[in-house]
Design a protein around this motif. Structure first.
Motif, PDB file in Angstrom:
ATOM      1  N   ILE A 111       0.830  -1.205   0.000  1.00  0.00           N
ATOM      2  CA  ILE A 111       0.000   0.000   0.000  1.00  0.00           C
ATOM      3  C   ILE A 111       0.868   1.260   0.000  1.00  0.00           C
ATOM      4  CG2 ILE A 111      -1.808   1.265   1.239  1.00  0.00           C
ATOM      5  CD1 ILE A 111      -2.773  -1.343   2.394  1.00  0.00           C
ATOM      6  N   SER A 112       2.081   1.142   0.488  1.00  0.00           N
ATOM      7  CA  SER A 112       2.992   2.290   0.515  1.00  0.00           C
ATOM      8  C   SER A 112       3.873   2.368  -0.719  1.00  0.00           C
ATOM      9  CB  SER A 112       3.876   2.221   1.776  1.00  0.00           C
ATOM     10  OG  SER A 112       3.077   2.238   2.938  1.00  0.00           O
ATOM     11  N   SER A 113       3.622   1.520  -1.705  1.00  0.00           N
ATOM     12  CA  SER A 113       4.422   1.515  -2.932  1.00  0.00           C
ATOM     13  C   SER A 113       4.244   2.815  -3.710  1.00  0.00           C
ATOM     14  CB  SER A 113       4.008   0.336  -3.818  1.00  0.00           C
ATOM     15  OG  SER A 113       4.620   0.429  -5.092  1.00  0.00           O
ATOM     16  N   ALA A 114       5.301   3.235  -4.364  1.00  0.00           N
ATOM     17  CA  ALA A 114       5.233   4.419  -5.222  1.00  0.00           C
ATOM     18  C   ALA A 114       4.559   4.102  -6.554  1.00  0.00           C
ATOM     19  CB  ALA A 114       6.639   4.968  -5.465  1.00  0.00           C
ATOM     20  N   ASP A 115       4.398   2.827  -6.865  1.00  0.00           N
ATOM     21  CA  ASP A 115       3.744   2.424  -8.106  1.00  0.00           C
ATOM     22  C   ASP A 115       2.227   2.433  -7.892  1.00  0.00           C
ATOM     23  OD1 ASP A 115       2.442   0.214  -9.894  1.00  0.00           O
ATOM     24  OD2 ASP A 115       4.375   0.641 -10.854  1.00  0.00           O
ATOM     25  N   PRO A 116       1.487   3.293  -8.602  1.00  0.00           N
ATOM     26  CA  PRO A 116       0.044   3.426  -8.354  1.00  0.00           C
ATOM     27  C   PRO A 116      -0.729   2.132  -8.545  1.00  0.00           C
ATOM     28  CG  PRO A 116       0.843   5.233  -9.723  1.00  0.00           C
ATOM     29  CD  PRO A 116       1.958   4.239  -9.641  1.00  0.00           C
ATOM     30  N   GLU A 117      -0.368   1.359  -9.568  1.00  0.00           N
ATOM     31  CA  GLU A 117      -1.099   0.114  -9.831  1.00  0.00           C
ATOM     32  C   GLU A 117      -0.852  -0.907  -8.726  1.00  0.00           C
ATOM     33  OE1 GLU A 117      -1.675  -3.204 -13.406  1.00  0.00           O
ATOM     34  OE2 GLU A 117      -0.058  -1.716 -13.514  1.00  0.00           O
ATOM     35  N   LEU A 118       0.393  -1.020  -8.282  1.00  0.00           N
ATOM     36  CA  LEU A 118       0.715  -1.951  -7.216  1.00  0.00           C
ATOM     37  C   LEU A 118       0.024  -1.547  -5.918  1.00  0.00           C
ATOM     38  CD1 LEU A 118       2.305  -4.435  -6.374  1.00  0.00           C
ATOM     39  CD2 LEU A 118       4.286  -2.966  -5.938  1.00  0.00           C
ATOM     40  N   GLN A 119       0.038  -0.244  -5.654  1.00  0.00           N
ATOM     41  CA  GLN A 119      -0.652   0.248  -4.456  1.00  0.00           C
ATOM     42  C   GLN A 119      -2.141  -0.086  -4.505  1.00  0.00           C
ATOM     43  OE1 GLN A 119      -1.961   4.408  -3.892  1.00  0.00           O
ATOM     44  NE2 GLN A 119      -0.472   4.507  -2.222  1.00  0.00           N
ATOM     45  N   GLU A 120      -2.759   0.108  -5.671  1.00  0.00           N
ATOM     46  CA  GLU A 120      -4.192  -0.164  -5.804  1.00  0.00           C
ATOM     47  C   GLU A 120      -4.499  -1.639  -5.586  1.00  0.00           C
ATOM     48  OE1 GLU A 120      -7.365  -0.246  -9.417  1.00  0.00           O
ATOM     49  OE2 GLU A 120      -6.238   1.643  -9.209  1.00  0.00           O
ATOM     50  N   HIS A 121      -3.658  -2.523  -6.143  1.00  0.00           N
ATOM     51  CA  HIS A 121      -3.864  -3.951  -5.904  1.00  0.00           C
ATOM     52  C   HIS A 121      -3.747  -4.274  -4.423  1.00  0.00           C
ATOM     53  CE1 HIS A 121      -4.257  -4.940 -10.036  1.00  0.00           C
ATOM     54  NE2 HIS A 121      -2.980  -4.914 -10.364  1.00  0.00           N
TER      55      HIS A 121
END
Length: 348
Positions: A111-121
Motif C-alpha cells: 500500500i505504501s508503494s510508489a507504483d500506483p497500480e501496485l498500491q491499488e492492488h
C-alpha cells in the motif's frame, strides 16, 4: 410504478423504526462491498487463478502468490497481488486462507508503494480480506490503518474508494474507530465526499457514518468542514445522495458545533425543502435533524419557523410514518412556543 414498504430499517448497526423505503431509495444504502473495479484480461497466469477458484486446489497457489509478494520484480508483485485480490473476491473462504498464509503484512507494505497500480492492488486485496470478520483484528494489529489512510490521500481514484471501504470494514470493530480518526482519515474522507465521483461519495459517507458514532470523530468531521458537502448533497435531489448525507448529518447534529456549522452552511432551508418534497424516509430524517437543531435554541426555532416549516410539518404530522408524525408534532409544538421573554434565555 415505484412502490413503498414500511419496515424497521437498519443501517450500519443502527435502527430506524418504521421508515418508509422506496425500491429506488433502498439501493442507495448498499454497503461497501468487495472489489468493484472490474476483472482483468485473461492471461495464462489468471487462467490458473480461475481454475483454482473453481476447484479446491487454491491452497498451493495461495502459498506461491504470498511468496511472490516479496519478489524483487515489481511485475511479479503486481501479478501476485492482483491474483490474491481476485481469489479473496470470488471465494469468501479464501479470505481466511490468504490471511493464514501470511499475506497480510506484505500486502500492507504494498500500500505504501510508489507504483500506483501496485498500491491499488494492495489496497483492494486488503479490502477483500477485511470482509472476513476474523481478519479485521489481525489487519488492524498488523498496521493496516495508517497505510490505508495514506492511500486515501495519494492513491488512484479507485484506490481511494477501496481504502475508504477497507477503513469502514475495520471501523466495525469499535476499538479501531479512535485509531482511524487519530490517523488523519476524517479530513480525507470529507474531501472524498466533496470531490469524489458517485461511488467515492457513497463510500466516504458510509465510512464517515460509522466512524462518527465516536464523539472525537464527530468533532474532527465538523472541523474538517463536513457540513458544507453534506448540505450541498442534500440540496441536490439528482445526486442520489440525499439519504446518505442526511443520515451522516443526523449522527453529527447532537454536537453543538455541528448544529452551528449546519446553520452557517444554509442547512435549514434545505431541510425544510426536504420535508416539503422529499421521500417519506427523507422527510423523517429531516424532521429528526430539525428537532435536534431546535431543541435548545430559540434562535434556531425562529429561523426554522421563518423558513415556512410549519405548513409542511403539519402535513407530515397527518400523512407521514408513525415516527415522522410524532417528531413533526413535537417540532410544531416547539416552534409555536413563545420566542421572547424568559424563553430567549435558552437560545444558543
Amino acid at each position: 410504478m415505484e412502490t413503498e414498504v414500511h419496515t424497521n430499517y437498519s443501517y450500519m448497526g443502527r435502527k430506524f423504526s418504521n421508515i418508509s423505503l422506496s425500491n429506488d431509495d433502498s439501493a442507495a444504502f448498499s454497503d461497501c462491498n468487495s472489489d468493484r473495479s472490474g476483472e482483468f484480461p485473461t492471461t495464462s497466469a489468471t487462467r490458473r487463478l480461475l481454475l483454482a477458484c473453481a476447484t479446491e486446489s487454491s491452497d498451493d497457489l495461495i502459498q506461491q502468490l504470498v511468496s511472490d509478494l516479496d519478489s524483487d520484480s515489481i511485475e511479479d508483485q503486481k501479478q501476485a497481488a492482483m491474483e490474491l485480490r481476485l481469489l479473496a473476491k470470488n471465494k469468501p473462504e479464501n479470505r481466511v486462507k490468504i490471511a493464514r498464509a501470511g499475506a497480510i503484512r506484505p500486502l500492507i507494505s504494498l500500500i505504501s508503494s510508489a507504483d500506483p497500480e501496485l498500491q491499488e492492488h494492495g489496497v483492494t486485496a486488503i479490502l477483500n480480506l477485511s470482509l472476513c470478520d476474523e481478519n479485521k483484528e489481525v489487519l488492524a494489529a498488523s498496521g493496516a490503518i495508517r497505510p490505508l489512510v495514506r492511500a486515501l490521500k495519494v492513491g488512484t481514484p479507485t484506490g481511494k474508494e477501496n481504502a475508504a471501504c477497507a477503513l469502514l470494514r475495520l471501523s466495525q470493530l469499535e476499538e479501531n474507530k479512535a485509531a482511524i480518526g487519530r490517523s488523519g482519515a476524517i479530513p480525507l474522507l470529507v474531501d472524498l465526499l466533496e470531490t469524489g465521483n458517485f461511488r467515492g461519495q457513497k463510500d466516504a459517507s458510509t465510512a464517515l457514518y460509522s466512524l462518527c458514532s465516536l464523539k472525537e470523530n464527530k468533532v474532527r468531521a465538523v472541523q474538517a468542514g463536513i457540513m458544507k458537502p453534506l448540505v450541498e448533497l442534500m440540496a441536490d435531489f439528482e445526486s442520489n445522495m440525499v439519504d446518505k448525507a442526511a443520515f451522516v448529518m443526523s449522527v453529527l447534529t447532537p454536537l453543538k458545533e455541528a448544529r452551528a456549522a449546519l446553520v452557517e452552511e444554509g442547512g435549514i432551508p434545505v431541510l425544510v425543502e426536504i420535508i416539503e418534497i422529499g421521500s417519506q424516509r427523507q422527510k423523517e430524517i429531516a424532521v429528526v435533524i430539525l428537532l435536534q437543531i431546535c431543541d435548545d435554541s430559540v434562535v434556531y426555532r425562529t429561523m426554522v419557523a421563518r423558513e415556512g416549516a410549519i405548513p409542511p410539518l403539519v402535513a407530515l404530522s397527518q400523512s407521514g410514518t408513525k415516527r415522522a408524525k410524532q417528531k413533526a408534532e413535537t417540532l410544531i409544538e416547539l416552534l409555536r412556543r413563545p420566542r421572547s421573554g424568559n424563553a430567549a434565555a435558552s437560545s444558543d
